[in-house]
Design a protein around this motif. Structure first.
Motif, PDB file in Angstrom:
ATOM      1  N   GLY A 196      27.515  48.659  44.581  1.00 21.27           N
ATOM      2  CA  GLY A 196      25.955  48.139  44.317  1.00 21.27           C
ATOM      3  C   GLY A 196      25.303  48.897  43.583  1.00 21.27           C
ATOM      4  O   GLY A 196      24.474  49.396  42.924  1.00 21.27           O
ATOM      5  N   CYS A 197      26.229  49.973  42.685  1.00 24.28           N
ATOM      6  CA  CYS A 197      26.069  51.431  42.067  1.00 24.28           C
ATOM      7  C   CYS A 197      25.427  50.675  40.852  1.00 24.28           C
ATOM      8  O   CYS A 197      26.255  49.665  40.071  1.00 24.28           O
ATOM      9  CB  CYS A 197      26.557  52.118  41.651  1.00 24.28           C
ATOM     10  SG  CYS A 197      27.197  52.675  42.904  1.00 24.28           S
ATOM     11  N   ALA A 198      24.269  50.698  40.308  1.00 22.39           N
ATOM     12  CA  ALA A 198      23.468  50.020  38.693  1.00 22.39           C
ATOM     13  C   ALA A 198      22.505  50.904  38.568  1.00 22.39           C
ATOM     14  O   ALA A 198      21.766  51.282  39.113  1.00 22.39           O
ATOM     15  CB  ALA A 198      23.123  48.798  38.829  1.00 22.39           C
ATOM     16  N   PRO A 199      22.324  52.166  37.097  1.00 21.68           N
ATOM     17  CA  PRO A 199      23.076  51.377  36.526  1.00 21.68           C
ATOM     18  C   PRO A 199      24.366  52.053  35.974  1.00 21.68           C
ATOM     19  O   PRO A 199      24.400  53.125  36.996  1.00 21.68           O
ATOM     20  CB  PRO A 199      22.843  51.539  35.152  1.00 21.68           C
ATOM     21  CG  PRO A 199      21.850  52.679  35.174  1.00 21.68           C
ATOM     22  CD  PRO A 199      21.147  52.621  36.584  1.00 21.68           C
ATOM     23  N   LEU A 200      25.655  51.395  36.197  1.00 26.37           N
ATOM     24  CA  LEU A 200      27.177  51.880  35.817  1.00 26.37           C
ATOM     25  C   LEU A 200      27.019  52.627  34.494  1.00 26.37           C
ATOM     26  O   LEU A 200      27.589  52.225  33.703  1.00 26.37           O
ATOM     27  CB  LEU A 200      28.124  51.430  36.565  1.00 26.37           C
ATOM     28  CG  LEU A 200      29.319  52.361  36.536  1.00 26.37           C
ATOM     29  CD1 LEU A 200      29.528  53.291  36.937  1.00 26.37           C
ATOM     30  CD2 LEU A 200      30.357  51.458  36.591  1.00 26.37           C
ATOM     31  N   VAL A 201      27.163  54.170  34.145  1.00 27.26           N
ATOM     32  CA  VAL A 201      26.976  54.767  33.284  1.00 27.26           C
ATOM     33  C   VAL A 201      28.737  55.097  32.850  1.00 27.26           C
ATOM     34  O   VAL A 201      29.232  56.147  33.426  1.00 27.26           O
ATOM     35  CB  VAL A 201      25.886  56.005  32.645  1.00 27.26           C
ATOM     36  CG1 VAL A 201      26.777  56.189  31.071  1.00 27.26           C
ATOM     37  CG2 VAL A 201      25.185  55.417  32.927  1.00 27.26           C
ATOM     38  N   VAL A 202      29.463  55.135  31.943  1.00 26.80           N
ATOM     39  CA  VAL A 202      31.261  55.834  32.008  1.00 26.80           C
ATOM     40  C   VAL A 202      31.088  56.890  30.796  1.00 26.80           C
ATOM     41  O   VAL A 202      31.031  56.160  29.022  1.00 26.80           O
ATOM     42  CB  VAL A 202      31.988  54.972  31.726  1.00 26.80           C
ATOM     43  CG1 VAL A 202      33.461  54.981  31.402  1.00 26.80           C
ATOM     44  CG2 VAL A 202      31.732  53.848  32.907  1.00 26.80           C
ATOM     45  N   VAL A 203      32.119  58.274  30.877  1.00 20.26           N
ATOM     46  CA  VAL A 203      31.542  58.739  29.873  1.00 20.26           C
ATOM     47  C   VAL A 203      32.929  59.181  29.451  1.00 20.26           C
ATOM     48  O   VAL A 203      33.800  59.610  29.637  1.00 20.26           O
ATOM     49  CB  VAL A 203      30.587  60.286  30.478  1.00 20.26           C
ATOM     50  CG1 VAL A 203      30.746  61.772  29.528  1.00 20.26           C
ATOM     51  CG2 VAL A 203      29.593  60.107  30.926  1.00 20.26           C
ATOM     52  N   LEU A 204      32.822  58.497  27.599  1.00 19.53           N
ATOM     53  CA  LEU A 204      34.305  58.623  27.592  1.00 19.53           C
ATOM     54  C   LEU A 204      34.387  59.511  26.954  1.00 19.53           C
ATOM     55  O   LEU A 204      33.811  59.921  25.730  1.00 19.53           O
ATOM     56  CB  LEU A 204      34.390  57.262  26.502  1.00 19.53           C
ATOM     57  CG  LEU A 204      34.053  55.821  27.419  1.00 19.53           C
ATOM     58  CD1 LEU A 204      33.944  54.504  26.529  1.00 19.53           C
ATOM     59  CD2 LEU A 204      35.259  55.651  28.309  1.00 19.53           C
ATOM     60  N   GLY A 205      35.904  60.354  26.131  1.00 17.98           N
ATOM     61  CA  GLY A 205      35.666  61.453  25.380  1.00 17.98           C
ATOM     62  C   GLY A 205      36.929  60.857  24.291  1.00 17.98           C
ATOM     63  O   GLY A 205      37.057  60.196  23.231  1.00 17.98           O
ATOM     64  N   ALA A 206      37.906  61.419  25.069  1.00 23.41           N
ATOM     65  CA  ALA A 206      38.772  61.291  24.441  1.00 23.41           C
ATOM     66  C   ALA A 206      39.910  60.214  24.782  1.00 23.41           C
ATOM     67  O   ALA A 206      39.751  59.042  25.669  1.00 23.41           O
ATOM     68  CB  ALA A 206      40.444  62.615  25.228  1.00 23.41           C
ATOM     69  N   GLU A 207      39.884  59.634  23.488  1.00 22.76           N
ATOM     70  CA  GLU A 207      41.082  58.040  23.740  1.00 22.76           C
ATOM     71  C   GLU A 207      39.813  57.448  23.548  1.00 22.76           C
ATOM     72  O   GLU A 207      40.717  55.986  24.703  1.00 22.76           O
ATOM     73  CB  GLU A 207      41.810  57.903  24.171  1.00 22.76           C
ATOM     74  CG  GLU A 207      43.072  58.380  24.414  1.00 22.76           C
ATOM     75  CD  GLU A 207      44.017  58.083  22.775  1.00 22.76           C
ATOM     76  OE1 GLU A 207      43.455  56.774  22.487  1.00 22.76           O
ATOM     77  OE2 GLU A 207      44.800  59.124  22.364  1.00 22.76           O
ATOM     78  N   ALA A 208      38.339  57.033  23.355  1.00 17.46           N
ATOM     79  CA  ALA A 208      37.488  56.700  23.560  1.00 17.46           C
ATOM     80  C   ALA A 208      37.285  55.007  22.754  1.00 17.46           C
ATOM     81  O   ALA A 208      37.107  54.671  23.990  1.00 17.46           O
ATOM     82  CB  ALA A 208      36.019  57.549  23.497  1.00 17.46           C
ATOM     83  N   ALA A 209      38.215  55.102  22.621  1.00 15.15           N
ATOM     84  CA  ALA A 209      38.239  53.720  21.631  1.00 15.15           C
ATOM     85  C   ALA A 209      39.419  52.551  22.478  1.00 15.15           C
ATOM     86  O   ALA A 209      39.000  51.534  22.741  1.00 15.15           O
ATOM     87  CB  ALA A 209      38.975  54.143  20.188  1.00 15.15           C
TER      88      ALA A 209
END
Length: 79
Positions: free
Chosen positions: A50-63
């Motif tokens: 039920g978590c919302a919003p869900l933010v995913v922090v990207l860095g290395a290999e973000a693509a």
């Protein structure tokens, strides 16, 4: 809040920015026995909880990590 009910939503931040240099590839992309990358599995578990919003922090290999998350209910942010 003793014995009370919490209303509203709870957001989550999933940290998936590490390079995992010791592993040779980002641990976010390591697949379990079901073939699903770790970052996708955790994002789905958080959404199911039920978590919302869900933010995913990207860095290395973000693509690459971002591509693995395509179609998931997440908001990717590049660090």
């Amino acid at each position: 809040m003793s014995g009370g009910t919490i209303s509203g939503t709870v957001g989550a931040v999933l940290l998936a920015a590490g390079a995992s240099t010791r592993l040779g590839e980002p641990k976010a992309l390591l697949c379990g026995a079901d073939g699903v990358p770790r970052v996708v599995r955790v994002a789905r578990d958080l959404a199911a909880a039920g978590c919302a919003p869900l933010v995913v922090v990207l860095g290395a290999e973000a693509a690459r990590v971002g591509a693995a998350l395509a179609g998931e209910a997440v908001r990717p942010v590049v660090h």
